[in-house]
Design a protein around this motif. Structure first.
Motif, PDB file in Angstrom:
ATOM      1  N   MET A  90      70.832  73.488  87.005  1.00  3.89           N
ATOM      2  CA  MET A  90      70.218  72.905  85.740  1.00  3.89           C
ATOM      3  C   MET A  90      69.345  73.626  84.971  1.00  3.89           C
ATOM      4  SD  MET A  90      68.143  69.126  85.611  1.00  3.89           S
ATOM      5  CE  MET A  90      66.674  69.800  86.551  1.00  3.89           C
ATOM      6  N   CYS A 106      76.205  74.487  77.573  1.00  2.00           N
ATOM      7  CA  CYS A 106      76.755  72.971  77.500  1.00  2.00           C
ATOM      8  C   CYS A 106      78.079  72.638  78.612  1.00  2.00           C
ATOM      9  CB  CYS A 106      77.554  72.564  76.074  1.00  2.00           C
ATOM     10  SG  CYS A 106      76.646  72.281  74.651  1.00  2.00           S
ATOM     11  N   ILE A 109      75.776  72.288  81.996  1.00  2.00           N
ATOM     12  CA  ILE A 109      75.133  71.173  82.126  1.00  2.00           C
ATOM     13  C   ILE A 109      75.860  70.223  82.472  1.00  2.00           C
ATOM     14  CG2 ILE A 109      74.782  70.468  79.818  1.00  2.00           C
ATOM     15  CD1 ILE A 109      72.167  70.398  82.587  1.00  2.00           C
ATOM     16  N   ASP A 110      77.255  70.239  81.723  1.00  2.00           N
ATOM     17  CA  ASP A 110      78.116  69.198  82.123  1.00  2.00           C
ATOM     18  C   ASP A 110      78.606  68.950  83.413  1.00  2.00           C
ATOM     19  OD1 ASP A 110      78.079  67.951  79.400  1.00  2.00           O
ATOM     20  OD2 ASP A 110      79.955  69.153  78.849  1.00  2.00           O
ATOM     21  N   VAL A 113      75.691  67.614  85.889  1.00  2.00           N
ATOM     22  CA  VAL A 113      75.354  66.061  86.039  1.00  2.00           C
ATOM     23  C   VAL A 113      76.358  65.362  86.899  1.00  2.00           C
ATOM     24  CG1 VAL A 113      74.159  65.950  83.833  1.00  2.00           C
ATOM     25  CG2 VAL A 113      76.926  65.636  83.780  1.00  2.00           C
ATOM     26  N   TRP A 122      70.510  64.416  83.224  1.00  2.00           N
ATOM     27  CA  TRP A 122      71.085  63.960  82.234  1.00  2.00           C
ATOM     28  C   TRP A 122      70.340  63.869  80.995  1.00  2.00           C
ATOM     29  CZ3 TRP A 122      76.170  62.219  81.405  1.00  2.00           C
ATOM     30  CH2 TRP A 122      76.825  62.007  82.560  1.00  2.00           C
ATOM     31  N   ARG A 125      71.066  67.407  79.566  1.00  2.78           N
ATOM     32  CA  ARG A 125      72.326  67.419  78.999  1.00  2.78           C
ATOM     33  C   ARG A 125      72.064  66.866  77.447  1.00  2.78           C
ATOM     34  NH1 ARG A 125      76.268  63.722  78.476  1.00  2.78           N
ATOM     35  NH2 ARG A 125      78.477  64.367  77.839  1.00  2.78           N
ATOM     36  N   HIS A 129      73.022  69.467  74.414  1.00  3.01           N
ATOM     37  CA  HIS A 129      74.065  69.046  73.621  1.00  3.01           C
ATOM     38  C   HIS A 129      73.791  68.500  72.203  1.00  3.01           C
ATOM     39  CE1 HIS A 129      77.907  69.312  75.749  1.00  3.01           C
ATOM     40  NE2 HIS A 129      77.104  69.004  76.833  1.00  3.01           N
ATOM     41  N   VAL A 142      75.349  61.436  73.295  1.00  4.07           N
ATOM     42  CA  VAL A 142      74.694  61.921  74.619  1.00  4.07           C
ATOM     43  C   VAL A 142      73.624  61.303  74.981  1.00  4.07           C
ATOM     44  CG1 VAL A 142      75.813  64.394  74.666  1.00  4.07           C
ATOM     45  CG2 VAL A 142      73.588  63.779  73.363  1.00  4.07           C
TER      46      VAL A 142
END
Length: 552
Positions: A90, A106, A109-110, A113, A122, A125, A129, A142
């Motif tokens: 993270m 991106c 981090i996807d 989560v 989240w 994220r 994003h 998001v």
């Protein structure tokens, strides 16, 4: 259980690694003493070099110092020791984002989560994003992804808020929740607000959730009801705010460090507003309003925000630092060559931006460029930025990378630089106002979203429309034109402060009266049970008289 010396506490005590890490966090990290925290963490690592948790905390300390390359190395060490340490990935996503590798951030981090379904992950994220994509639809999506999972359920479970005094004319209690009443951008916007509040009709409370410094002391003198709330849990802070009877609770952090959005999610006050600290949507039902200016975030953008947009006449006011010596003669007159500067956060400097600056320097072959980044350490700043500078084709012999400077030194950069270069897509805010106050013109790019166009908005309000580019080619041409116009540079330096003092940004009494009126209108909206009025174009006295005739 491994035991170690407890740094920052009693050096003779023997505690677990977890207890030592907690002590470092409380005694150093939470006080923004990151260098001291890092020194203690390295002592722990020396005794327990294979402990992945220690390297995670080392990576976090480097990240808080904006030393992204060192953070990446420490986080990679943690992951090598424990591949399932998803918190490390993270933070690594944030490091990638801050090093300009936004698409990779991106993707990572996807992945995070899915394995670390926590509120913090989240929220990060949503942050990454929304600041990578220029799409307002994406930013809202998001944000909702976070809000629907973590904020909205808290609201459904929270105890009901009971309001006894529903008088439309009551002395409204305003509560400001922030981690940034210190030497921080938010403080320069909020100082005039706190100073000019009408104490007869509005009672001000501050809930401080962050480290404090010399500026905090100055701010405290303006606030009768100051509360240090870092030790309080969300539930305890909720109870505190409700017990204080706050009518309008204002978030000044958004998704940034030190936020307490879960308190807002539980409905701490009847009216809840977000302002200044974060310009993207928050995606939570319990945040009722966002204070904006129509030139920055127009009513047409309302579908792309989860909050109702309340329109002020200006987005914010500005209090310049007390120490800001003005150099009335452009440095290029003395030096014989122009100097450009970018003082924005390094996370805002994309590779595309660097290549655009390279075009400017290749056109004006005597121009120098200073890239001032947020890394606290000089070597870290160069390590993070110089490889990107070289890859973008910038001439290394005419580019200097400067680490973050203390505010007093920062406010002297007008003595060495002639023109500020703004970033895109994410624009500057406080740095732009500071640069203008020092007399420097700004080259900026126009945009649709408020977060991308904040500098363009400032320039329009001040009458510098000609310095706003509509595309990259115009950006280059504006920079070249400014560097060739010594008379313009001199005139702006001589006149800028009087010009800014006469602007909407420094008409403090008028601005704060507008803010207070907005809070009164929101209160009347709440009494009616709607959000009908979303601008200052309301006869408040008439509305209060009407409200008094309605049954509570």
């Amino acid at each position: 259980m491994t035991t170690v010396a407890a740094p920052g506490v009693d050096l003779d005590a023997k505690v677990s690694v977890e207890q030592a890490l907690l002590a470092i966090d409380v005694n150093f990290q939470q006080k923004n003493l990151f260098g001291e925290a890092l020194a203690q963490l390295m002592l722990l690592a020396k005794d327990d070099v294979t402990n992945a948790k220690i390297w995670l905390h080392v990576g976090n300390a480097y990240a808080r110092m904006a030393n992204w390359s060192a953070a990446m190395a420490s986080l990679d060490t943690a992951l090598a020791l424990d591949p399932e340490m998803h918190q490390a990935n993270m933070l690594k996503a944030l490091a990638l984002f801050s090093l300009g590798q936004r698409e990779d951030a991106c993707v990572l981090i996807d992945q995070v989560v899915k394995r670390l379904p926590t509120s913090v992950a989240w929220m990060m994220r949503a942050y990454i994003h929304s600041h990578t994509s220029r799409s307002p639809e994406r930013a809202l999506q998001v944000a909702y992804d976070w809000g629907r999972r973590f904020a909205d359920p808290l609201g459904r479970k929270s105890t009901r808020l009971v309001i006894k005094d529903r008088s439309p004319r009551k002395r409204i209690k305003i509560g400001y929740v922030t981690a940034d009443f210190r030497e921080h951008a938010v403080a320069f916007f909020m100082l005039p607000v706190l100073k000019f509040h009408d104490r007869e009709n509005y009672e001000v409370h501050v809930y401080c959730n962050g480290a404090q410094d010399h500026l905090t002391t100055q701010i405290k003198e303006l606030v009768c009801n100051w509360n240090d709330v870092m030790p309080l849990s969300d539930e305890d802070l909720l109870k505190k705010i409700r017990a204080d009877g706050i009518d309008v609770l204002v978030d000044l952090s958004g998704y940034t460090h030190g936020q307490r959005l879960k308190v807002f999610a539980r409905r701490a006050a009847p009216v809840q507003v977000t302002w200044i600290g974060y310009m993207q949507p928050l995606g939570m039902k319990a945040m009722d309003y966002r204070l904006v200016a129509p030139e920055l975030v127009s009513p047409a953008m309302a579908p792309y925000y989860s909050e109702a947009l309340f329109q002020l006449r200006a987005s914010a006011c500005y209090a310049p630092p007390t120490y800001a010596p003005l150099c009335e003669i452009p440095p290029m007159v003395r030096n014989g060559y122009p100097t450009l500067i970018s003082p924005n956060n390094s996370a805002k400097i994309t590779d595309e931006m660097l290549m655009l600056w390279a075009r400017i320097l290749h056109e004006r072959t005597d121009a120098q460029l200073i890239i001032m980044v947020k890394e606290l350490d000089a070597e870290a700043a160069r390590t993070d930025m110089l490889p990107r500078v070289e890859a973008a084709g910038l001439p290394l012999d005419r580019v200097s990378v400067l680490h973050q400077q203390p505010l007093q030194q920062f406010m002297e950069i007008g003595h060495i630089a002639d023109v500020m270069l703004d970033t895109a897509p994410i624009s500057g805010g406080t740095t732009a106002l500071h640069s203008l106050w020092m007399g420097m013109p700004i080259v900026t790019m126009d945009a649709e979203r408020g977060v991308d166009a904040s500098c363009a908005y400032l320039l329009r309000e001040l009458g510098f429309d000609a310095d706003i580019a509509q595309d990259e080619n115009e950006y280059v041409q504006i920079a070249l034109r400014l560097m060739a116009d010594t008379e313009r540079l001199s005139t702006q330096r001589q006149n800028i402060r009087a010009h800014m003092r006469a602007s909407v940004f420094m008409n403090y009494a008028k601005y704060v009266a507008d803010v207070e009126k907005s809070f009164r209108i929101m209160w009347l909206n709440w009494l009616r049970g709607d959000k009908r009025d979303l601008s200052l174009d309301v006869d408040v006295d008439a509305e209060m008289a009407l409200s008094e005739g309605r049954a509570p």
